[in-house]
Every structure is written in structure tokens, then in C-alpha cells.
Design an enzyme around this catalytic site. Structure first.
Site, short mmCIF file in Angstrom:
data_model
loop_
_atom_site.label_atom_id
_atom_site.label_comp_id
_atom_site.label_asym_id
_atom_site.label_seq_id
_atom_site.Cartn_x
_atom_site.Cartn_y
_atom_site.Cartn_z
N LYS A 135 0.80 -1.22 0.00
CA LYS A 135 0.00 0.00 0.00
C LYS A 135 0.84 1.28 0.00
O LYS A 135 0.29 2.36 -0.17
CB LYS A 135 -0.96 -0.02 1.18
CG LYS A 135 -1.96 -1.17 1.01
CD LYS A 135 -3.10 -1.09 1.98
CE LYS A 135 -4.14 -2.14 1.68
NZ LYS A 135 -3.72 -3.49 2.13
C1 LIG Z 1 -4.52 -4.53 1.83
C2 LIG Z 1 -3.85 -5.84 1.72
C3 LIG Z 1 -4.36 -6.87 0.92
C4 LIG Z 1 -5.67 -6.73 0.17
O1 LIG Z 1 -5.58 -5.81 -0.86
P1 LIG Z 1 -6.92 -5.17 -1.48
O2 LIG Z 1 -6.46 -4.17 -2.46
O3 LIG Z 1 -7.67 -4.58 -0.34
O4 LIG Z 1 -7.66 -6.31 -2.10
C5 LIG Z 1 -3.65 -8.04 0.82
N1 LIG Z 1 -2.51 -8.23 1.51
C6 LIG Z 1 -1.99 -7.28 2.30
C7 LIG Z 1 -0.76 -7.57 3.03
C8 LIG Z 1 -2.63 -6.05 2.42
O5 LIG Z 1 -2.11 -5.11 3.21
#
Ligand SMILES: *Cc1c(COP(=O)(O)O)cnc(C)c1O
Length: 428
Positions: free
Chosen positions: A107
């Protein structure tokens, strides 16, 4: 390029407006009015581009009306200042490691891009912007780090108490300054609902200039498509590329679907999910049935009603058959997640985190002949030490970069899950 709401295509607004507003008043999601197709020379040359060059080439189609090209290049250099390596784990199975950013999960790219866009747009404004963000674990930390000390921006993070890992909690509660954390007595969907309600509340919006840093915001959503260009150009093996994406709120995978629509040769996707498997169930039987959220070891994917689902349907023209042709679902429970982590370690000497493990196992179990698999390793295993230790049955030494964080003091305000308490907090 203009953006419309998935619930009403009449009003079109600019990139800048869509980023600042985050969420249309009709409760839909912003979506680009046209999906640009990148032909040649891009696809014949992008193999030799740097990551920021790929980022600029893709993102300019969406934001060039509001961000001049040289500024976008500068932002991209800054956002993608770390590598996104692809590691071969087993024959035809590759890991795209998205955890080399400052908060060790994928993210960071979206959060940093959003922070820099808002910082740029805000240079000419004098009203403080309040960013609301609900997190199931990793968003909060990425947003906190991305916005830390950005002038004119205040960040309020809502996270479900007891449902994030210790390292995740430290990342979102220890910075201070312009970052505040609210520890909500509920689950992620409750946090997400509070944020959505705040956006729709007239009084709050009169008092505060609200913006959201969740993947509903296009500036967080769109740049995630960069991962998929990296996946396709680096994939090792012979055959059609299949990308397996550990999914919760479905921001990441839908950004991949967007890249495919823009011309990137991805053969198919796997929506890899934990017990909260609403989308795999939808793909199987065509019905979208919201069940209560279940707490799992892959907590960042504990989402029962993914907020990016409307974008997925928009990309596939609201057609279940079209979705089914392009995306397969895969569900793995906690017990098998632990077993997968252990197996991958003993067979291939590769340490998976509990989210990437689901993406890996989906490929391991379902990849066909003449397919090359890439799973997105969405977080560093050090964010989930108790789970890694349990799976591998051995002590996992916390890396130095994480040890320092663990020693810092948590600061968070408790909050009930009723909207009235959140509203009082914001109006105070
Ligand atoms: C946020 C997250 C996800 C899921 O991603 P989305 O875009 O919400 O589907 C998967 N793995 C990790 C480690 C995350 O932080």
C-alpha cells in the site's frame, strides 16, 4: 481525462476534484470515463523502462489535465524510490515482492502517490484537509507514513481493535504530529462504514474539508496498476501470464484488471481470498452475498463487502460471464495457510507472509500447462511474526528495521462503532 461515478455517468469531474472529493455524493466510486489503450511504442519499449518511467507513462493518461508532465515525473521518482523485485520461487511460480517500501506492504505506492498529489493540489489552498482512512492493517501505516508532516493535511486513521498485528498497530499509532489513530470497537467493515457515513454527512462536510485515503480514492487505486506491468515484463517462465492477487477490498486486483484493459497481456487473474470469500463465491454462482466478517491470520483481507467491487463490475460491463472468463476465485482457510507457509519454506526456502501464502497456493494448486504464474507478495513476513513462527515452528528473528518500531509507544483514542460517537469526535 474526466471521471464519473459508477452510480451515475452524467456528471464528469477532473482528476483533481475526484482525488480531493474521494467519494461521489451518490455513494458510487469514481471511474475513468475512457480507458486509454497503450499500444506501441510503449509495449515494445517498457521492458527497459525504470519503474518511475512506467508509472509516468501509465498515470499521465489519467492526470495530465491537472499535473504537468515534469511534476508527475518528479512525483513518480519520489513514490517509486524502492525496487519491486520479482523472485522465482518454484518452476513457473514467481513472487512479485511488493513489500520493499517504507511500511513493508504494497500500500505504500498508492498512499505515497495520493499524499504527493494532495500536497501538490494543496499548495494553492489555505484550508486544512482532513483525511479519513479505515484500515484492516496495512493501509493505516502506509497512509500515516505517506502523509507524515505533509503541511495542511491532518490524518485520522480508524482501525479495528485487536484485529491488526502488533507491528501494523505500531506503524499507525506511534508517529504523532498530524497523524491520529482511533481504535474502533468493531471490525474493519465497521470502520469503513463510519468513514463512508462521515462523507455523506452534511454537517461534517460543512465543518471539515474531508478526503479519503482508502482505495476508493482514485489516486490510491490507479497507481497500483504499475505492479502488473512489472509482473508481466519480469515473469520468468514460458507461457501466458496468470496473476494471483491476495485480495480483501479488491483495490489491487481491479487495478490489474485496468492494466489488462489498457493492453497489458495478462492471460487471467486469480482472486485469492481467505475465509472472507464473497468474490470467489460470486464468481462461482453469480450471487453477491454479504456474510459477517471472519477474523483470520491474513487480517488485511478480512473484508466482507469489498468497496472496490463496483469498479470490478464496471470493468467487466456488469457481466458475470465476462468476470468468470477472466477471473477465477480461490479460497484458503487459516489451517491451510499455515501449512502452505511451512511447505513453501521446506520445499523452496522461501518465507511467505500469510497473505502472499494464499496467492502462492492458488497458483501451486491451479496453474495449467503453458501458464506462468506470478503471485503478489503483498507484505513482508516480519509484519506477522507470531503467524510465521507458528507456521514454521521456529523462532523468526525480527529484522532491525522493525525492532526499532516495536519499541515505540502506542497512542490511540478508543471509539465505539456507532456513527454518533465518530461524528461527535469530528465535530468537537
Ligand atoms: C490490503 C492488503 C491486501 C488486500 O488488498 P486489497 O487491495 O484490499 O484487495 C492483501 N494483503 C496485504 C498484506 C494487504 O495489506
Amino acid at each position: 481525462m474526466k471521471f464519473y461515478s459508477t452510480k451515475g455517468k452524467n456528471q464528469r469531474i477532473s482528476f483533481k476534484e475526484a482525488v480531493i472529493k474521494s467519494l461521489p455524493q451518490d455513494n458510487g466510486l469514481y471511474f475513468p470515463e475512457i480507458i486509454p489503450v497503450l499500444g506501441d511504442p510503449f509495449f515494445s519499449e517498457y521492458g527497459s523502462y525504470t519503474l518511475p518511467e512506467i508509472g509516468t507513462s501509465v498515470m499521465k493518461h489519467f492526470c495530465s489535465d491537472d499535473i504537468p508532465l515534469d511534476k508527475l515525473e518528479e512525483i513518480m521518482e519520489d513514490v517509486l524510490s524502492f525496487d519491486i523485485p520479482l523472485v522465482s520461487v518454484a518452476k513457473n511460480i514467481n513472487s512479485l515482492e511488493l513489500f520493499h517500501g517504507p511500511t513493508y506492504a504494497f500500500k505504500d505506492v498508492g498512499a505515497r502517490f495520493l499524499a504527493r498529489c494532495l500536497g501538490y493540489f494543496n499548495e494553492s489552498e489555505n484550508k486544512e484537509v482532513t483525511i479519513l482512512v479505515a484500515t484492516s492493517g496495512d493501509t493505516g501505516g502506509a497512509v500515516a507514513a505517506g502523509f507524515y508532516k505533509v503541511p495542511g493535511v491532518k490524518v485520522i486513521i480508524l482501525y479495528p481493535t485487536g484485529k491488526v498485528s502488533e507491528l501494523q498497530e505500531k506503524q499507525l499509532t506511534t508517529l504523532g504530529e498530524n497523524i491520529t489513530a482511533l481504535e474502533v470497537d468493531g471490525d474493519f467493515d465497521d470502520c469503513q462504514a463510519l468513514v463512508k457515513l462521515a462523507f455523506l454527512d452534511k454537517e461534517i462536510n460543512e465543518k471539515l474539508a474531508l478526503s479519503s485515503a482508502n482505495s476508493i480514492n482514485i489516486a490510491r487505486w490507479l497507481p497500483q496498476s504499475i505492479y502488473y506491468y512489472q509482473a508481466v515484463r519480469k515473469a520468468q517462465g514460458d507461457g501466458n501470464v496468470v496473476v494471483s492477487v491476495p485480495s480483501g477490498n479488491y483495490g489491487n486486483i481491479t487495478a490489474g484488471m485496468l492494466a489488462k484493459k489498457m493492453g497489458l497481456p495478462i492471460h487471467r487473474f486469480i482472486a485469492a481470498s481467505n475465509a472472507n470469500d464473497i468474490v470467489p463465491r460470486y464468481i462461482r454462482n453469480g450471487s453477491y452475498e454479504i456474510l459477517p466478517t471472519i477474523a483470520t491470520l491474513s487480517n488485511a483481507m478480512d473484508v466482507s463487502n469489498p468497496s472496490n467491487f463496483p469498479r470490478m463490475m464496471e470493468l467487466y460491463g456488469d457481466d458475470w460471464n465476462a468476470v468468470k472468463n477472466d477471473v477465477k476465485g480461490y479460497t484458503l482457510d487459516d489451517e491451510h495457510t499455515l501449512r502452505t507457509m511451512q511447505q513453501c519454506q521446506s520445499d523452496h526456502k522461501y518465507t511467505l507472509d500469510p497473505h502472499g501464502a494464499i496467492g502462492y497456493e492458488a497458483l501451486n494448486k491451479t496453474l495449467l500447462d503453458r501458464e506462468v504464474g506470478v503471485f503478489l507478495e503483498t507484505a513482508h513476513p516480519c509484519k506477522f511474526i507470531p503467524t510465521v513462527e507458528k507456521a514454521l515452528n521456529t523462532e523468526y528473528k525480527i529484522p532491525d528495521f522493525a525492532a526499532d518500531l516495536m519499541s515505540r509507544r502506542k497512542q490511540a483514542d478508543p471509539l465505539g462503532k456507532q456513527f454518533s460517537s465518530f461524528k461527535n469526535y469530528l465535530m468537537a
